[in-house]
Design an enzyme around this catalytic site. Structure first.
Site, short mmCIF file in Angstrom:
data_model
loop_
_atom_site.label_atom_id
_atom_site.label_comp_id
_atom_site.label_asym_id
_atom_site.label_seq_id
_atom_site.Cartn_x
_atom_site.Cartn_y
_atom_site.Cartn_z
N LYS A 105 9.01 8.97 -9.60
CA LYS A 105 7.94 9.01 -8.51
C LYS A 105 7.91 10.39 -7.90
CE LYS A 105 4.65 6.24 -7.42
NZ LYS A 105 3.90 5.36 -8.39
N GLY A 216 -7.98 -4.27 -0.78
CA GLY A 216 -7.63 -2.72 -1.21
C GLY A 216 -8.80 -2.60 -2.25
N ALA A 220 -7.77 0.35 -8.54
CA ALA A 220 -7.29 -1.03 -9.38
C ALA A 220 -8.18 -1.97 -8.59
CB ALA A 220 -5.93 -1.09 -8.79
#
Length: 434
Positions: A105, A216, A220
């Protein structure tokens, strides 16, 4: 009492899964710490002529299964703990999907909305200059994450190619299709989770008309809303960083996404019975399916009990704390865990890497079919572990991941022991001459 950090929460889940396996102690010892953590200062020229510096990280957590893989996020609150946690999650995610990758990451501590497009480009290129010796197509392959996109990846690929003196599209994924990106990468995270829901619909008791709340509405979340609405599900609630909306009869997805493009989902409040509600109230909306596509630790000990959904799909990384997991388990809520449910993104990133290395371009149908096959195969494997060991799907996913990581570590240890037996104390080869 101070709560555990995101890394501590993630490691806790790994250690809990290990209780269901007969592991060599060295496996867990290695996984308790990152393989490599690099920190850098990125100094760039701003549009007004001044210079500004930003803290950046790259963590390669484990490479037992292959070169590491993981996104780069821009966020003002990122820190080393978060980066390590997300790299450990990615290590597990790649293993769950049986990909030849370890986990990594990266991040930059920045508020990206405060930078112009040219400043964002300078920042992307500065990141690659700082970490060029860490990354590469056979060592560590970045990808987009929070607040980075295909154009960020394009700038990064171009900078890396300049440094190494040759065009190297396979050093990064999530690029524009015209620059070697893969078709199907844009909705891969949502589509992977949707594939599991379709495949396990009977087991999960899912059917058309079931109500869905999406926390959210980013990349996605919006794609999941489209996929589920097209399949007959009813999106009754949605929220983003600015607010949330609710309508019992179901939101118009086209209107919802148009509102998001123009600023916030709350801009449609008041139309066709749509009411604005507090963001915190979104979790408590009556529904059958809750999609968590926002940020880490969205569901915690303080709000888990208010959830009405019977199924939670984790499209975000780490959206539920371990304490909330226990509460939800007692409520018989089924959770599709992040390291499986949102693994469609890294799976299609793997497809992109393969296409780049082989000089191929797959059709959208090929990508969709291969993703569907991979998600269904590994979902079946996770379900089998959950059934056979009488554990949750989350624990089962980590058990599957750990079993594969451990097998790779043990195979590597055998090779190292063989090398040691063949060499003397000074490193010279042992044995008789022929």
């Amino acid at each position: 009492m101070v709560g555990r950090s995101l890394f501590e929460n993630t490691l806790k889940r790994v250690l809990e899964a290990a209780e269901h396996l007969d592991l060599d102690p060295s496996v867990l010892e290695k996984l308790k710490q990152a393989l490599e953590m690099t920190q850098a200062r990125l100094s760039i020229r701003m549009d007004d002529g001044s210079t500004k510096s930003f803290l950046a990280f790259r963590c390669r957590y484990d490479d037992s299964l292959g070169p590491t893989k993981g996104g780069i996020r821009y966020h003002p609150q990122v820190n080393a703990d978060e980066v390590m946690a997300l790299a450990l999650m990615m290590t597990s995610k790649c293993a769950v999907m049986d990909l030849p990758f370890g986990g990594a990451k990266g991040c930059v501590k920045v508020e990206p909305r405060s930078l112009s497009n040219t400043e964002l480009e300078r920042l992307a290129r500065a990141y690659i200059r700082a970490f060029a010796r860490v990354i590469g197509p056979d060592r560590d392959i970045p990808a987009p994450d929070v607040a980075t996109n295909e154009w960020t990846m394009a700038w990064m690929m171009d900078e890396y190619s300049t440094i190494v003196g040759k065009r190297t599209p396979s050093m990064i994924t999530g690029k524009p299709v015209v620059l070697g990106g893969s078709l199907g990468r844009d909705d891969a995270t949502a589509r992977g989770g949707y594939n599991i829901m379709k495949h396990k619909a009977g087991t999960l008791g899912l059917k058309r008309g079931h109500r869905v709340v999406i926390v959210g509405v980013g990349n996605a979340g919006k794609h999941m809303a489209q996929l589920l609405a097209a399949d007959g599900y009813k999106i009754v609630g949605a929220g983003d960083s600015k607010g949330a909306v609710h309508v019992q009869d179901g939101l118009d997805i086209g209107e919802l996404l148009a509102a998001k493009r123009h600023g916030s989902v709350t801009s449609i409040a008041g139309s066709a019975g749509v009411s604005e509600i507090p963001r915190d109230a979104l979790l408590a909306v009556e529904c059958e399916i809750l999609v968590l596509a926002g940020i880490e630790n969205t569901v915690h000990e303080g709000n888990a009990g208010s959830i009405k959904a019977r199924l939670i799909v984790e499209l975000a990384n780490g959206p539920i704390t371990p304490e909330a997991d226990e509460i939800l388990s007692a409520m018989d809520v089924v959770i599709l865990p992040d390291i499986l449910a949102n693994a469609g993104g890294v799976t299609v990133s793997y497809f992109e890497w393969v296409q780049n290395r082989q000089g191929e371009r797959w059709t959208l149908e090929q990508v969709h079919e291969r993703l569907k096959t991979a998600m269904e195969r590994e979902a079946d494997a996770v379900w089998a572990y959950a059934r056979d060991k009488n554990i949750t799907l989350r624990t089962a996913a980590y058990v599957l991941a750990l079993s594969r990581i451990a097998a790779a570590m043990e195979a590597l240890d055998v090779e190292e022991e063989g090398d040691h037996r063949r060499s003397g104390k000074d490193g010279s080869l042992c044995g008789s001459a022929t």
